[in-house]
Enzyme design. Structure first.
Site, PDB file in Angstrom:
ATOM      1  N   HIS A 262      -4.411  -6.649  -9.538  1.00 37.24           N
ATOM      2  CA  HIS A 262      -3.824  -5.310  -9.510  1.00 37.24           C
ATOM      3  C   HIS A 262      -2.328  -5.331  -9.824  1.00 37.24           C
ATOM      4  O   HIS A 262      -1.567  -6.090  -9.236  1.00 37.24           O
ATOM      5  CB  HIS A 262      -4.066  -4.658  -8.144  1.00 37.24           C
ATOM      6  CG  HIS A 262      -3.877  -3.178  -8.191  1.00 37.24           C
ATOM      7  ND1 HIS A 262      -4.817  -2.321  -8.727  1.00 37.24           N
ATOM      8  CD2 HIS A 262      -2.835  -2.401  -7.828  1.00 37.24           C
ATOM      9  CE1 HIS A 262      -4.375  -1.092  -8.677  1.00 37.24           C
ATOM     10  NE2 HIS A 262      -3.170  -1.104  -8.143  1.00 37.24           N
ATOM     11  N   ASP A 305       8.333   9.183  -0.644  1.00 38.33           N
ATOM     12  CA  ASP A 305       7.175  10.070  -0.647  1.00 38.33           C
ATOM     13  C   ASP A 305       6.549   9.964  -2.034  1.00 38.33           C
ATOM     14  O   ASP A 305       7.269   9.942  -3.035  1.00 38.33           O
ATOM     15  CB  ASP A 305       7.586  11.529  -0.397  1.00 38.33           C
ATOM     16  CG  ASP A 305       7.829  11.821   1.083  1.00 38.33           C
ATOM     17  OD1 ASP A 305       7.910  10.857   1.872  1.00 38.33           O
ATOM     18  OD2 ASP A 305       7.945  13.013   1.442  1.00 38.33           O
TER      19      ASP A 305
END
Ligand SMILES: [Fe+2]
EC number: 1.13.11.5
Length: 388
Positions: A262, A305
């Site tokens: 990944h 965020d």
């Protein structure tokens, strides 16, 4: 912004006499960033770009901002916001915002007013439909999948051009948006390891000359909004050159970086802004180690965020979560997120992900605006704990 362009007529030497057919001087304007110590362009106007006839305070459509409390991952369904007729600037419904960036969504069917945002650059992502971006630099045509970067203080008009309205995700910065620095040489050329380069970037290529007098321009500035009446239409530039101009780049030209296992989130980075990044998740061959798990591991981006806008294909890691075309997920700092239940096991053996998404990661927390509350799927936070 990414490289030098010259459009229309410019004099051989800068800051020298350049005359109109009637013998008068063209009005030269230097538009430059960071105290004229960064990118700039020189524009040659038929009329004085300073000539205003009136100035009035303007009240833009209001929106509220409130902290993400209680702290939860959120799922916003932007297509639930579809309203009646809207223009692509004043019709934006703001979803998420902090002092560095505002993120809005609009389904627009009519042209915007002439608009200048003096507070920062805009990056518009076209989810569907077609859009013409008009400015003193010329015209830029955009289609689904295009990002359009509009530099601070560029007077522009956005015109939906298709039979269907245009769907836009608008990322409005309090500062400048550009390619990630690590992909640029010290002199600004895209490097070989960059997922896109100069050939993928489009800019205006012919002047846009609009005749007209006494035209209104809305200006968002650092202390509010003002409506000016200009004595002449600002699209009066016969030529310009420099590194500062609106430009477009298609997400479909972003070349994904893949590997045996990944790849970390920064490989998807496409732009950087002040205290945020914009990333592109595009269809790609996935991890090819014999024991690889193609969907991401659970992760906690402790300083950011993460907002993700799902704009095509199937987002494998979110299957079963209710995520659909036009959805936005918000995974805030303070909450560990990861694939939905079963997604890791299910992804093993996959060799291709057909997904298209735009991510905005912000270093400061994103507040929820009222439009977010209006289209929120309340059940999303609990979808990782489903039993059975
Ligand atoms: Fe994430």
């Amino acid at each position: 912004m990414p490289y030098y362009r010259s459009v229309g007529e410019v004099p051989r030497k800068r800051h020298t006499q350049f005359r109109q057919p009637d013998g008068s001087l063209y009005a030269e304007e230097l538009m430059g960033q960071e105290g004229f110590s960064s990118d700039s362009s020189l524009l040659y106007h038929r009329y004085a770009p300073t000539a205003i006839l009136a100035a009035d305070e303007f009240t833009p459509p209001a929106f509220t901002r409130a902290p993400n409390l209680p702290l939860k991952p959120r799922h916003l369904r932007t297509h639930k916001l579809d309203a009646g007729s809207a223009d692509p600037v004043l019709g934006r419904q703001y979803l998420l915002a902090n002092d560095d960036v505002r993120i809005g969504y609009v389904l627009a069917d009519r042209p915007s007013p002439l608009f200048r945002d003096a507070t920062g650059d805009h990056c518009l992502y076209v989810e569907a439909g077609t859009l013409r971006v008009e400015s003193p630099f010329g015209v830029l045509e955009a289609v689904a999948g295009d990002y359009v970067v509009i530099p601070t203080s560029t007077i522009h008009r956005l015109v939906p051009t298709g039979e269907q309205p245009v769907r836009l995700l608008a990322v409005e910065a309090s500062g400048h948006i550009g390619p990630p620095k690590r992909y640029l040489s010290v002199r600004g050329q895209f490097l070989e390891h960059s997922p896109y380069c100069e050939r993928d970037v489009r800019g205006p290529d012919t002047p846009l000359l609009v005749d007209g007098e006494e035209v209104e321009v809305l200006v968002r500035h650092r202390r509010g909004w003002t409506r000016y009446v200009y004595a002449n239409h600002p699209f009066d530039v016969v030529g310009w050159d420099g590194h500062l101009y609106p430009w477009a780049f298609s997400i479909h030209d972003f070349e994904p970086i893949t590997g045996r296992i990944h790849q970390p989130p920064p490989v998807h980075q496409t732009f950087q802004g002040p205290n945020f990044v914009i990333c592109s998740f595009v269809p790609r061959k996935v991890d090819y180690h014999p024991d690889s798990i193609p969907v991401p591991y659970n992760h906690h981006n402790v300083d950011s965020d993460e907002m993700l806008f799902y704009t095509g294909g199937n987002y494998e890691a979110r299957r079963g979560s209710g995520i659909e075309q036009g959805s936005i997920s918000l995974h805030p700092s303070g909450f560990t997120h990861g694939p939905q239940p079963g997604a890791a096991e299910r992804s093993i053996g996959a060799d291709y992900f057909d997904e298209l998404a735009v991510m905005v990661d912000t270093f400061r927390p994103l507040d929820l605006c009222d439009a977010a509350r209006n289209c929120e799927d309340d059940g999303y936070a609990w979808t990782w704990a489903r039993r059975g």
